[in-house]
Scaffold this active site. Structure first.
Site, PDB file in Angstrom:
ATOM      1  N   LYS A  96      22.632   1.714   8.610  1.00 41.28           N
ATOM      2  CA  LYS A  96      23.558   2.845   8.706  1.00 41.28           C
ATOM      3  C   LYS A  96      24.913   2.257   9.042  1.00 41.28           C
ATOM      4  CE  LYS A  96      24.870   6.710  11.551  1.00 41.28           C
ATOM      5  NZ  LYS A  96      24.597   7.557  12.714  1.00 41.28           N
ATOM      6  N   GLY A 157      28.615  14.014  17.982  1.00 40.62           N
ATOM      7  CA  GLY A 157      28.370  14.544  19.320  1.00 40.62           C
ATOM      8  C   GLY A 157      29.053  15.871  19.612  1.00 40.62           C
ATOM      9  N   ALA A 184      25.835  13.576  11.680  1.00 43.04           N
ATOM     10  CA  ALA A 184      26.728  13.843  12.817  1.00 43.04           C
ATOM     11  C   ALA A 184      27.280  15.267  12.833  1.00 43.04           C
ATOM     12  CB  ALA A 184      27.901  12.872  12.837  1.00 43.04           C
ATOM     13  N   GLY A 185      27.432  15.764  14.045  1.00 43.35           N
ATOM     14  CA  GLY A 185      28.137  17.020  14.275  1.00 43.35           C
ATOM     15  C   GLY A 185      27.255  18.244  14.424  1.00 43.35           C
ATOM     16  N   ASN A 206      21.278  13.452  16.692  1.00 41.47           N
ATOM     17  CA  ASN A 206      20.801  12.844  17.928  1.00 41.47           C
ATOM     18  C   ASN A 206      21.120  13.711  19.143  1.00 41.47           C
ATOM     19  OD1 ASN A 206      20.947   9.407  19.193  1.00 41.47           O
ATOM     20  ND2 ASN A 206      20.103  11.189  20.133  1.00 41.47           N
ATOM     21  N   THR A 207      22.426  13.892  19.405  1.00 42.18           N
ATOM     22  CA  THR A 207      22.843  14.555  20.644  1.00 42.18           C
ATOM     23  C   THR A 207      22.254  15.957  20.780  1.00 42.18           C
ATOM     24  OG1 THR A 207      24.904  13.319  20.440  1.00 42.18           O
ATOM     25  CG2 THR A 207      24.859  15.069  22.078  1.00 42.18           C
TER      26      THR A 207
END
EC number: 2.8.1.10
Lengths: 257, 65
Positions: A96, A157, A184-185, A206-207
């Site tokens: 990645k 995040g 992301a996001g 992830n977050t």
């Protein structure tokens, strides 16, 4: 589902491994969601601490595909060197590729990204570039040999979801045969469902999971949303319209007034 | 000689990267190495000579998103 460099994934959930409250909760999140890919990183190890060795044992036990990242790299050289180190440690050609260009938004440096992607592809890597939804950059990345694109939904995040629906729709339409992953996001499962409804092939997050009050339950929620969105995309959704249209037939209606 | 290992100063008797890893307790750990910003593959660690002031990075699998 489309192939990711010749690999068919069991589902469209790629899950990061950072920020979980504990290794046990991380493992439970993977088990309950059935996530097909785990993203991992490389960081300095201490000879005495060996934290990385324990972590690596945990990830191997999950039995999922590993996608190492170059998170935190701000230059082409840094990203390329990190990719080489990751290939040796994790034993995979997948990378990645992140080349960060802006500290506040963690926006990719798309110029460095294309350059690093070209170098890594020539060196036998299978690159998953973390990019913007820009069509021109996407074209350059594909020309550099990338066979997958990972546009951001919103800054890493942030949990804002899909910030640029127009751009993401355009990307999907312009590259119908390229596996596309929202990276992301995302903050909520509904946003992941939306990504899949747009025709994306997977989401990487992830977050939103790791920082939830109950990460394993949230991971399961994301998995269900991704599945729902995928079903919807395959089912050829109706076009929205401005005016009402009765769904119950008018013919045969009783005259009662 | 004096080197930097993962950003910290260290005095060492090791003359090769492989010796330094053993001395610093990495033993058989799964790690990747770089010297002065350049990747050094596992197979070349015994042949990677060290010199005063070298910056060595030893990286291991870690959580990531």
């Amino acid at each position: 589902m489309r192939d990711f460099y010749g690999t068919k994934l069991a589902n469209g959930l790629m899950l990061g491994t950072a920020q979980f409250p504990s290794p046990a909760i991380l493992a439970e999140a993977f088990q309950r969601s059935g996530a097909s890919v785990a993203t991992v990183s490389l960081r300095r190890e201490s000879g005495a601490g060996r934290a990385g060795q324990d972590f690596w044992a945990l990830i191997r036990d999950l039995g999922v595909r590993v996608l190492p990242n170059t998170a935190g790299c701000h230059s082409v050289k840094e990203a390329v060197t990190t990719a080489h180190m990751a290939r040796e440690v994790f034993g995979t050609k997948w990378i990645k590729l992140e080349v960060i260009g802006e500290a506040d938004t963690l926006q990719p440096d798309v110029f460095g990204l294309v350059e690093a992607a070209r170098i890594l592809v020539e060196d036998g890597f299978q690159v998953f570039p973390y990019t913007t939804e820009d069509l021109v950059v996407a074209d350059r990345l594909l020309n550099a040999g990338c066979q997958v694109l990972m546009p951001w939904g919103a800054p890493i995040g942030s949990g804002m979801g899909l910030n640029n629906l127009f751009g993401l729709r355009a990307l999907r339409a312009h590259f119908p045969d390229t596996p596309l992953v929202i990276d992301a996001g995302l903050g909520l499962p509904s946003q992941a469902a939306q990504a899949m409804e747009l025709g994306f092939d997977a989401v990487l997050l992830n977050t939103a999971v790791a920082r939830a009050g109950d990460p394993a339950q949230m991971a399961e929620g994301f998995a269900a949303a991704i599945h729902a969105g995928q079903l919807a995309a395959r089912a050829d959704p109706m076009e929205p319209r401005d005016m009402a249209a009765p769904s119950t037939p008018v013919i045969g209606k009783a005259f009662l007034s | 000689m004096n080197i930097q290992l993962n950003g910290k100063p260290r005095s060492t008797l090791a003359t090769t990267l492989a010796q330094l890893l053993a001395e610093a307790g990495f033993g058989s750990a799964t790690v990747a190495t770089a010297v002065n910003g350049a990747f050094v593959p596992l197979a070349l660690r015994t042949r990677q000579d060290l010199k005063d002031g070298d910056q060595i990075e030893v990286l291991a699998p870690m959580q990531g998103g």
